[in-house]
Design a protein around this motif. Structure first.
Motif, PDB file in Angstrom:
ATOM      1  N   VAL A 122       6.663  30.072  71.755  1.00 10.00           N
ATOM      2  CA  VAL A 122       5.605  30.064  72.557  1.00 10.00           C
ATOM      3  C   VAL A 122       4.463  29.907  72.485  1.00 10.00           C
ATOM      4  CG1 VAL A 122       6.255  32.255  73.309  1.00 10.00           C
ATOM      5  CG2 VAL A 122       4.900  32.249  71.606  1.00 10.00           C
ATOM      6  N   GLY A 123       4.139  28.507  71.681  1.00 12.21           N
ATOM      7  CA  GLY A 123       3.383  27.910  71.165  1.00 12.21           C
ATOM      8  C   GLY A 123       1.517  28.349  70.353  1.00 12.21           C
ATOM      9  N   ARG A 124       1.671  29.407  69.426  1.00 11.76           N
ATOM     10  CA  ARG A 124       1.333  29.871  68.732  1.00 11.76           C
ATOM     11  C   ARG A 124       1.330  28.934  67.505  1.00 11.76           C
ATOM     12  NH1 ARG A 124       3.176  36.283  67.637  1.00 11.76           N
ATOM     13  NH2 ARG A 124       4.881  34.896  67.295  1.00 11.76           N
ATOM     14  N   PRO A 125      -0.210  28.618  67.159  1.00 12.22           N
ATOM     15  CA  PRO A 125      -0.578  28.757  65.657  1.00 12.22           C
ATOM     16  C   PRO A 125      -0.064  28.886  64.694  1.00 12.22           C
ATOM     17  CG  PRO A 125      -2.697  28.210  66.526  1.00 12.22           C
ATOM     18  CD  PRO A 125      -1.299  29.154  67.385  1.00 12.22           C
ATOM     19  N   LEU A 126       0.323  29.062  63.121  1.00 10.06           N
ATOM     20  CA  LEU A 126       0.512  29.950  62.148  1.00 10.06           C
ATOM     21  C   LEU A 126       0.822  29.324  61.096  1.00 10.06           C
ATOM     22  CD1 LEU A 126       4.022  32.110  63.748  1.00 10.06           C
ATOM     23  CD2 LEU A 126       1.350  32.006  63.995  1.00 10.06           C
ATOM     24  N   GLN A 127      -0.050  29.691  60.310  1.00  9.42           N
ATOM     25  CA  GLN A 127       0.032  29.112  58.589  1.00  9.42           C
ATOM     26  C   GLN A 127       1.323  29.455  57.733  1.00  9.42           C
ATOM     27  OE1 GLN A 127      -3.505  29.329  57.374  1.00  9.42           O
ATOM     28  NE2 GLN A 127      -3.265  29.190  54.944  1.00  9.42           N
ATOM     29  N   VAL A 128       2.104  27.639  57.204  1.00 10.63           N
ATOM     30  CA  VAL A 128       3.161  28.026  56.943  1.00 10.63           C
ATOM     31  C   VAL A 128       2.913  28.809  55.583  1.00 10.63           C
ATOM     32  CG1 VAL A 128       4.122  26.268  57.470  1.00 10.63           C
ATOM     33  CG2 VAL A 128       2.645  26.079  55.278  1.00 10.63           C
ATOM     34  N   ASN A 129       1.581  29.331  55.102  1.00 11.04           N
ATOM     35  CA  ASN A 129       1.803  30.271  54.068  1.00 11.04           C
ATOM     36  C   ASN A 129       0.239  30.793  53.733  1.00 11.04           C
ATOM     37  OD1 ASN A 129       1.094  30.901  51.015  1.00 11.04           O
ATOM     38  ND2 ASN A 129       3.440  31.108  51.419  1.00 11.04           N
ATOM     39  N   THR A 130      -0.083  31.448  52.910  1.00 11.26           N
ATOM     40  CA  THR A 130      -1.688  32.751  52.966  1.00 11.26           C
ATOM     41  C   THR A 130      -2.122  32.616  51.309  1.00 11.26           C
ATOM     42  OG1 THR A 130      -0.618  34.747  53.071  1.00 11.26           O
ATOM     43  CG2 THR A 130      -1.166  33.283  55.707  1.00 11.26           C
ATOM     44  N   GLY A 131      -1.534  31.776  50.700  1.00 13.73           N
ATOM     45  CA  GLY A 131      -0.850  31.943  49.055  1.00 13.73           C
ATOM     46  C   GLY A 131      -1.716  31.170  48.651  1.00 13.73           C
ATOM     47  N   SER A 132      -2.125  31.318  47.032  1.00 14.18           N
ATOM     48  CA  SER A 132      -2.199  30.340  47.145  1.00 14.18           C
ATOM     49  C   SER A 132      -1.405  29.435  45.750  1.00 14.18           C
ATOM     50  CB  SER A 132      -4.324  30.885  45.976  1.00 14.18           C
ATOM     51  OG  SER A 132      -4.709  31.552  46.876  1.00 14.18           O
ATOM     52  N   PRO A 133      -1.681  28.279  46.051  1.00 18.20           N
ATOM     53  CA  PRO A 133      -1.222  27.819  44.905  1.00 18.20           C
ATOM     54  C   PRO A 133      -1.041  28.027  43.041  1.00 18.20           C
ATOM     55  CG  PRO A 133      -1.091  25.404  46.404  1.00 18.20           C
ATOM     56  CD  PRO A 133      -2.313  27.238  46.870  1.00 18.20           C
ATOM     57  N   LEU A 134      -0.384  27.814  42.946  1.00 18.68           N
ATOM     58  CA  LEU A 134      -0.914  28.000  40.639  1.00 18.68           C
ATOM     59  C   LEU A 134      -1.326  26.276  40.451  1.00 18.68           C
ATOM     60  CD1 LEU A 134       1.837  30.684  39.687  1.00 18.68           C
ATOM     61  CD2 LEU A 134      -0.029  30.442  41.111  1.00 18.68           C
ATOM     62  N   LEU A 135      -1.940  25.904  40.795  1.00 17.71           N
ATOM     63  CA  LEU A 135      -2.934  24.577  40.671  1.00 17.71           C
ATOM     64  C   LEU A 135      -2.682  24.343  38.786  1.00 17.71           C
ATOM     65  CD1 LEU A 135      -5.581  23.924  42.661  1.00 17.71           C
ATOM     66  CD2 LEU A 135      -3.182  23.653  43.529  1.00 17.71           C
ATOM     67  N   SER A 136      -3.058  25.685  38.357  1.00 19.17           N
ATOM     68  CA  SER A 136      -3.355  25.407  36.551  1.00 19.17           C
ATOM     69  C   SER A 136      -1.596  25.221  36.059  1.00 19.17           C
ATOM     70  CB  SER A 136      -4.157  25.735  36.119  1.00 19.17           C
ATOM     71  OG  SER A 136      -3.611  28.157  36.767  1.00 19.17           O
ATOM     72  N   VAL A 137      -1.210  25.498  36.692  1.00 21.39           N
ATOM     73  CA  VAL A 137       0.133  25.761  35.768  1.00 21.39           C
ATOM     74  C   VAL A 137       0.950  23.872  35.409  1.00 21.39           C
ATOM     75  CG1 VAL A 137       1.114  27.700  36.762  1.00 21.39           C
ATOM     76  CG2 VAL A 137       2.372  25.506  38.461  1.00 21.39           C
ATOM     77  N   PHE A 138       0.076  23.397  36.588  1.00 18.58           N
ATOM     78  CA  PHE A 138       0.464  21.683  36.448  1.00 18.58           C
ATOM     79  C   PHE A 138      -0.803  20.557  35.481  1.00 18.58           C
ATOM     80  CE2 PHE A 138       1.468  23.227  40.693  1.00 18.58           C
ATOM     81  CZ  PHE A 138       2.963  22.693  40.707  1.00 18.58           C
TER      82      PHE A 138
END
Length: 469
Positions: free
Chosen positions: A452-468
Motif C-alpha cells: 500500500v506504499g508505506r515506507p518500512l525500514q528493513v531492520n531496526t537493530g544495530s549491526p555488530l560492527l566490532s565483530v569485524f
C-alpha cells in the motif's frame, strides 16, 4: 553524517545497489550509465564504500549461509559452558580448550574447537519471547512477529520478509540463480498449534520474493531438487521459443501491446533457470568429490551444508540451512537433554559446520561468505529434575559468526555466572539480522515500500560492527 550503524545516509535499496556498496560491487562496465553520477562523484563514493567495507565489514560478504538450529540449543552445553557452576546447572559435559587461548567450549564440539580461530562466539544473545514460532520469525526476519509470544500463529502475508527476501529486494540477482534459498524444509513444530513457523517467505513483499525452497535429504541417493530441469517432452529449442514469446509480451511494442509493467520479471527468471545448465549443476550435490562429502558427514545436515556451499559458489546471496525434520523435536531438548545432544545433535552439527569453514577457506571463499550459526533461543540454566531436560530460555543464549571479515578467535559479549542473563553487550535477533544485512551491503536503515506504499525500514537493530576485523 555517519549514523550509529556506520552508514552515510538513508538511501533506498536501488541507491545503495547503484553506489556499489558491496565488495564485489556494481561499479563495473556500464556503471556510469546506471547511476547517472558524474565521474568525480562516482569515484568519491566508491572510495568511501571501500573504506567502509575495510573498516567495519559493510558489503564485504558476497553471500551468507545462515545455519538455523531449530528448537533452541543449550548455551551451557555448547558454546558457553559453566564448569564452576553447581552440578544441576553445569550439567554432565566437560569442556575442552580451543585454538583461542582462554576460550573453552563443550567437549562434544571437538572439530569446532579446532576452528575457533575463524569464529566469533556470541555469548550474550537475548530477548524475552519463549515461543518457538514467533521467535523463529524474529531470527529469520530481524523483526518481531505480527503475533509475538505465540506458538499459535503460523505464516501470513503480514509477516516481515525473510532476510533473503530483503536481500532479493535490495540487491537483486543479475544471473539465473535465486538470491535466496531455504533448505531442507520449512521449519515447523508438531507441538506448536500454529504448525509452520512464520517469517520464512516474502511476507508483505509478496510471493515473488519467497526464497527458493528445497525439500528433501541431499544425502539420499535419489535426491533431486523439484522445479529444476525441463519437463518431460519439452526440448531446449521449445524453451527458447517460449522465452522469445515471453520477452515479446513484456515489450510494450510486442505482440500484445501490454505494458512491461504488467510483468514482474519473475516468470522470465523462472524460464531462464529451467533452461540453465549452470543452475541445475549447482544443485547437484552428487557431483562433489566423495572425499569432500565424507568430510561434511553423510547425513542430511552435513550434505545440506555442502549444498549450501555449492549454491553460494554459484552466486546465491543467502542460503538458510534449517535443522532438518528429524521427528525427534530437533534441538528442543525438554527431556534427556544430554543424551540427545551428545548422540544425536552435536556430532553432525560439529562435523558439518567445521567442514564448511575448512572448505570455504580452502576455496578462497570464506573472506566473502558470512556464516551464522544460531537458534531461536537457549535453554534454562537449571536442569529439570526427573527427566534431565532443559526448558526454553530466551534471556541468554549463544550464536557464532565466521567469514566475511569477522575477527576470528574472539568472544563477543558475556553471560553471567550461570549463563542466565547477559553480563555485557546484549545482542537481540534484530541486531544479528542487522549484522547479516550490513555484511551483505544492505543498510539496515534502508526503507522499502509495502503493497500500500508505506515506507518500512528493513531492520531496526544495530549491526555488530566490532565483530569485524
Amino acid at each position: 553524517m555517519t549514523d550509529e550503524r556506520g552508514s552515510t545516509g538513508r538511501l533506498g535499496c536501488d541507491g545503495f545497489r547503484r553506489l556499489g556498496m558491496s565488495r564485489r560491487g556494481v561499479l563495473r562496465a556500464g556503471a556510469l550509465t546506471m547511476t547517472g553520477l558524474g565521474l568525480p562523484e562516482l569515484f568519491r563514493r566508491r572510495a568511501a564504500a571501500q573504506t567502509a567495507a575495510k573498516n567495519n565489514g559493510f558489503g564485504r560478504a558476497r553471500s551468507c549461509i545462515l545455519i538455523f538450529q531449530w528448537g533452541g540449543p543449550s548455551q551451557l552445553d555448547t558454546w558457553d559452558p559453566k564448569p564452576d557452576a553447581p552440578a544441576d546447572i553445569r550439567g554432565e559435559f566437560g569442556t575442552i580448550e580451543t585454538r583461542t587461548p582462554g576460550v573453552r567450549i563443550s567437549e562434544h564440539f571437538p572439530l569446532l574447537a579446532a576452528q575457533s580461530h575463524r569464529l566469533s562466539i556470541i555469548r550474550s544473545m537475548s530477548h524475552d519471547d519463549p515461543a518457538h514460532l514467533s521467535t523463529a520469525h524474529r531470527l529469520l526476519t530481524g523483526h518481531l512477529a505480527p503475533t509475538p509470544y505465540s506458538d499459535a500463529a503460523g505464516p501470513s502475508s503480514n509477516d516481515w520478509p525473510h532476510l533473503g527476501a530483503i536481500l532479493a529486494k535490495c540487491r537483486p540477482s543479475k544471473g539465473v540463480m535465486p538470491q535466496a534459498v531455504t533448505m531442507p524444509w520449512s521449519v515447523a513444530h508438531p507441538a506448536a498449534p500454529g504448525g509452520r513457523a512464520p517469517g520464512q517467505h516474502g511476507g508483505w513483499l509478496g510471493k515473488g520474493f519467497d526464497p527458493f525452497g528445497i525439500e528433501g535429504d541431499p544425502n539420499a541417493p535419489d535426491f533431486q531438487v523439484s522445479g529444476l530441469g525441463l519437463p518431460e517432452g519439452l526440448t531446449a529449442e521449445r524453451m527458447v521459443d517460449r522465452r522469445v514469446l515471453f520477452d515479446a509480451l513484456r515489450d510494450p511494442g510486442g505482440l500484445s501491446g501490454r505494458s512491461a509493467g504488467a510483468w514482474d520479471g519473475f516468470q522470465g527468471r523462472a524460464l531462464d533457470a529451467l533452461a540453465s545448465s549452470q543452475a541445475r549443476a549447482a544443485f547437484q550435490v552428487e557431483r562433489e568429490d566423495p572425499k569432500i562429502r565424507d568430510r561434511y558427514g553423510r547425513h542430511i545436515h552435513g550434505q545440506s551444508l555442502l549444498l549450501a556451499r555449492r549454491l553460494v559458489e554459484a552466486g546465491v546471496g543467502l542460503v538458510t540451512v534449517n535443522w532438518h525434520n528429524d521427528g525427534l523435536n530437533f534441538w528442543d531438548t525438554h527431556g534427556d537433554n544430554f543424551n540427545n545432544l551428545k548422540n544425536r545433535l552435536m556430532p553432525p552439527a560439529d562435523r558439518g559446520f567445521a567442514a564448511l569453514l575448512e572448505d570455504l577457506d580452502a576455496r578462497g571463499m570464506l573472506d566473502e561468505t558470512l556464516v551464522v550459526w544460531a537458534g531461536e533461543f537457549g535453554r534454562t540454566p537449571r536442569i529439570t529434575k526427573g527427566n534431565a531436560g532443559r526448558e526454553h530460555w530466551p534471556r541468554c543464549y549463544s550464536a557464532a559468526l565466521a567469514g566475511s571479515g569477522v575477527a576470528g578467535g574472539t568472544v563477543y559479549g558475556a553471560s553471567d555466572r550461570w549463563a542466565a542473563y547477559p553480563a555485557r553487550d546484549p545482542v537481540s535477533p534484530d541486531d544479528l539480522g542487522a549484522t547479516i544485512l550490513h555484511a551483505l551491503g544492505v543498510n539496515p536503515a534502508t526503507e522499502v515500500h509495502d503493497a500500500v506504499g508505506r515506507p518500512l525500514q528493513v531492520n531496526t537493530g544495530s549491526p555488530l560492527l566490532s565483530v569485524f576485523a
